[in-house]
Scaffold this motif. Sequence first.
Motif, PDB file in Angstrom:
ATOM      1  N   UNK A 147       0.812  -1.222   0.000  1.00  0.00           N
ATOM      2  CA  UNK A 147       0.000   0.000   0.000  1.00  0.00           C
ATOM      3  C   UNK A 147       0.846   1.272   0.000  1.00  0.00           C
ATOM      4  N   UNK A 148       2.158   1.137   0.155  1.00  0.00           N
ATOM      5  CA  UNK A 148       3.011   2.307   0.401  1.00  0.00           C
ATOM      6  C   UNK A 148       3.018   3.302  -0.748  1.00  0.00           C
ATOM      7  N   UNK A 149       3.187   2.825  -1.972  1.00  0.00           N
ATOM      8  CA  UNK A 149       3.309   3.744  -3.106  1.00  0.00           C
ATOM      9  C   UNK A 149       2.021   4.549  -3.277  1.00  0.00           C
ATOM     10  N   UNK A 150       0.890   3.883  -3.233  1.00  0.00           N
ATOM     11  CA  UNK A 150      -0.382   4.582  -3.406  1.00  0.00           C
ATOM     12  C   UNK A 150      -0.618   5.552  -2.260  1.00  0.00           C
ATOM     13  N   UNK A 151      -0.271   5.152  -1.037  1.00  0.00           N
ATOM     14  CA  UNK A 151      -0.440   6.031   0.118  1.00  0.00           C
ATOM     15  C   UNK A 151       0.449   7.258  -0.017  1.00  0.00           C
ATOM     16  N   UNK A 152       1.698   7.056  -0.438  1.00  0.00           N
ATOM     17  CA  UNK A 152       2.615   8.176  -0.609  1.00  0.00           C
ATOM     18  C   UNK A 152       2.105   9.170  -1.643  1.00  0.00           C
ATOM     19  N   UNK A 158      -6.195  13.265   6.448  1.00  0.00           N
ATOM     20  CA  UNK A 158      -6.160  11.956   7.084  1.00  0.00           C
ATOM     21  C   UNK A 158      -7.396  11.144   6.683  1.00  0.00           C
ATOM     22  N   UNK A 159      -8.550  11.791   6.589  1.00  0.00           N
ATOM     23  CA  UNK A 159      -9.770  11.091   6.168  1.00  0.00           C
ATOM     24  C   UNK A 159      -9.621  10.595   4.727  1.00  0.00           C
ATOM     25  N   UNK A 160      -9.026  11.421   3.862  1.00  0.00           N
ATOM     26  CA  UNK A 160      -8.787  10.999   2.476  1.00  0.00           C
ATOM     27  C   UNK A 160      -7.869   9.777   2.442  1.00  0.00           C
ATOM     28  N   UNK A 186      -6.546   3.979   1.775  1.00  0.00           N
ATOM     29  CA  UNK A 186      -5.747   2.831   2.209  1.00  0.00           C
ATOM     30  C   UNK A 186      -6.523   1.743   2.928  1.00  0.00           C
ATOM     31  N   UNK A 187      -7.604   2.130   3.616  1.00  0.00           N
ATOM     32  CA  UNK A 187      -8.304   1.154   4.445  1.00  0.00           C
ATOM     33  C   UNK A 187      -7.753   1.080   5.856  1.00  0.00           C
ATOM     34  N   UNK A 188      -6.770   1.907   6.171  1.00  0.00           N
ATOM     35  CA  UNK A 188      -6.241   1.983   7.528  1.00  0.00           C
ATOM     36  C   UNK A 188      -7.221   2.737   8.418  1.00  0.00           C
ATOM     37  N   UNK A 189      -7.017   2.643   9.727  1.00  0.00           N
ATOM     38  CA  UNK A 189      -7.799   3.444  10.645  1.00  0.00           C
ATOM     39  C   UNK A 189      -7.241   4.853  10.731  1.00  0.00           C
ATOM     40  N   UNK A 190      -7.872   5.687  11.549  1.00  0.00           N
ATOM     41  CA  UNK A 190      -7.415   7.064  11.695  1.00  0.00           C
ATOM     42  C   UNK A 190      -6.011   7.115  12.285  1.00  0.00           C
ATOM     43  N   UNK A 191      -5.780   6.308  13.329  1.00  0.00           N
ATOM     44  CA  UNK A 191      -4.459   6.301  13.953  1.00  0.00           C
ATOM     45  C   UNK A 191      -3.385   5.819  13.002  1.00  0.00           C
TER      46      UNK A 191
END
Length: 237
Positions: free
Chosen positions: A144-149, A158-160, A165-170
């Motif tokens: 997920x790193x490249x897309x997240x970056x 952070x909401x975007x 990514x599907x990660x949580x807020x933290x």
Amino acid sequence: MSDSPFAHLRRMDLWSTFAVYLLAGWSSVRKAPRLRVNHKVYFSWGQAVREVMAEECPELHQWWTTRHYRENLQPPEHIAAQQQAVITWIETTLNAQHATCPRCGGTRTYRIKGIRPKFKCDPCVTCFSILSGTPLAGMIRAELWVDFMKGVMDGESIHDLKRRSGLGMGGSTRWREQFLLLIEALGHPELLGWITWMRSRRHNEVSTFARQGAHLDKATRSIYPQGTRKGRFVSQK
């Protein structure tokens, strides 16, 4: 001066300094305290400067307006090059097939199967990761790193990033901080400034969107199995 937008404004000694801050893109939160004026004065001065700029320097006004309101903004060539350099570093690191052992300095190493770049040294039987010592050490879900970056460099909130990514807020918050540290470690301070600029652009877009009565979609994608939470595992039967 009587027919000027500045006719009824005071503190002439600060006008030129205010104009410099305005053209530099400083926010009212930064400008008002430094000039020791309240926000009402700040907005009055801003309106006057914009009116004079539009009449006396239309090309400058067009340039400033486009950037101030973050309209159709594309990164300049050197920023685009830095963005690509960061993405290339991540991809190259994740796909590396060879590495030097940090313990014995040997090159007879082979990659251990998996997404993360882990290696084992034949001579000294040492297992190591080439991410050690970098801001990405210990991070999970490397796919997920490249897309997240890319989202971070586009100034997404952070909401975007959570929706992306599907990660949580933290998790999204921690990842963003780690990727910003990576950009700093790779020596791209101008890109960090661009990200801050783009983040404010995204804030303006969301604020305008909300004022029009619209609502952003909630994040529905999750990297965690349904019915589980981070830190908990599904029992294997």
